[in-house]
Design a protein around this motif. Structure first.
Motif, PDB file in Angstrom:
ATOM      1  N   ALA A  28      -2.153  -0.507  -1.769  1.00 20.84           N
ATOM      2  CA  ALA A  28      -3.436  -0.706  -2.449  1.00 20.84           C
ATOM      3  C   ALA A  28      -4.631  -0.266  -1.599  1.00 20.84           C
ATOM      4  O   ALA A  28      -5.709   0.030  -2.146  1.00 20.84           O
ATOM      5  N   PRO A  30      -5.791   2.492   0.099  1.00 23.01           N
ATOM      6  CA  PRO A  30      -6.603   3.683  -0.186  1.00 23.01           C
ATOM      7  C   PRO A  30      -7.366   3.576  -1.512  1.00 23.01           C
ATOM      8  O   PRO A  30      -8.487   4.063  -1.622  1.00 23.01           O
ATOM      9  N   LYS A  31      -6.758   2.927  -2.490  1.00 22.01           N
ATOM     10  CA  LYS A  31      -7.425   2.767  -3.789  1.00 22.01           C
ATOM     11  C   LYS A  31      -8.635   1.852  -3.662  1.00 22.01           C
ATOM     12  O   LYS A  31      -9.694   2.132  -4.224  1.00 22.01           O
ATOM     13  N   VAL A  32      -8.482   0.766  -2.922  1.00 22.96           N
ATOM     14  CA  VAL A  32      -9.603  -0.167  -2.741  1.00 22.96           C
ATOM     15  C   VAL A  32     -10.696   0.476  -1.901  1.00 22.96           C
ATOM     16  O   VAL A  32     -11.888   0.337  -2.190  1.00 22.96           O
ATOM     17  N   ALA A  34     -11.673   3.357  -1.953  1.00 22.67           N
ATOM     18  CA  ALA A  34     -12.429   4.273  -2.814  1.00 22.67           C
ATOM     19  C   ALA A  34     -13.306   3.550  -3.834  1.00 22.67           C
ATOM     20  O   ALA A  34     -14.108   4.196  -4.513  1.00 22.67           O
ATOM     21  N   GLU A  35     -13.192   2.235  -3.928  1.00 21.79           N
ATOM     22  CA  GLU A  35     -13.997   1.485  -4.897  1.00 21.79           C
ATOM     23  C   GLU A  35     -15.460   1.433  -4.463  1.00 21.79           C
ATOM     24  O   GLU A  35     -15.760   1.333  -3.265  1.00 21.79           O
ATOM     25  N   HIS A  68     -14.409  -5.484  -7.967  1.00 19.97           N
ATOM     26  CA  HIS A  68     -13.129  -5.311  -7.282  1.00 19.97           C
ATOM     27  C   HIS A  68     -12.120  -6.358  -7.761  1.00 19.97           C
ATOM     28  O   HIS A  68     -10.984  -6.026  -8.097  1.00 19.97           O
ATOM     29  N   VAL A  73      -6.895  -2.224  -9.675  1.00 15.55           N
ATOM     30  CA  VAL A  73      -6.064  -2.333  -8.473  1.00 15.55           C
ATOM     31  C   VAL A  73      -5.654  -3.788  -8.239  1.00 15.55           C
ATOM     32  O   VAL A  73      -4.490  -4.080  -7.967  1.00 15.55           O
ATOM     33  N   GLU A  76      -3.009  -4.867 -10.670  1.00 16.17           N
ATOM     34  CA  GLU A  76      -1.696  -4.348 -10.261  1.00 16.17           C
ATOM     35  C   GLU A  76      -1.119  -5.169  -9.104  1.00 16.17           C
ATOM     36  O   GLU A  76       0.064  -5.534  -9.125  1.00 16.17           O
TER      37      GLU A  76
END
Length: 107
Positions: A28, A30-32, A34-35, A68, A73, A76
């Motif tokens: 998770a 890299p996805k966070v 980018a938030e 967030h 994310v 998931e």
């Protein structure tokens, strides 16, 4: 100006679920990162343990943190870890006490 939000979320894996928890949280990151409003989202493990994980977070605003927490994310991650954690994450919110060097003395 809105004050940044700093928190530490502690998650405890059930016995035998440590690898799943680490893999899920690591995936998770890299996805966070980018938030919008994510200033820090850093995974750590409590020294000397295999199943106690800490996420040190810094968000630009309460609104960014709220987005967030409600985002895809986290949905998931929540679904993946629903049965792997010993309980709900313990979230500790921090208030800064500015002192000394502004970079070294704050998260």
């Amino acid at each position: 100006m809105t004050e940044a939000v700093v928190l530490v979320a502690t998650m405890v894996a059930k016995p035998g679920q440590e690898e799943l928890v680490e893999r899920t949280l690591t995936a998770a990151l890299p996805k966070v990162h980018a938030e919008p409003g994510c200033l820090r989202y850093a995974l750590h493990r409590k020294a000397g343990t295999t199943g106690v994980f800490l996420m040190i977070e810094k968000w630009a605003s309460p609104e960014a943190l709220g987005a967030h927490m409600k985002g895809a994310v986290m949905r998931e991650v929540g679904a993946a870890l629903a049965r792997a954690l010993a309980g709900a994450p313990d979230m500790v919110f921090l208030d800064p006490i500015p002192a000394g060097d502004p970079d070294a003395g704050a998260v």
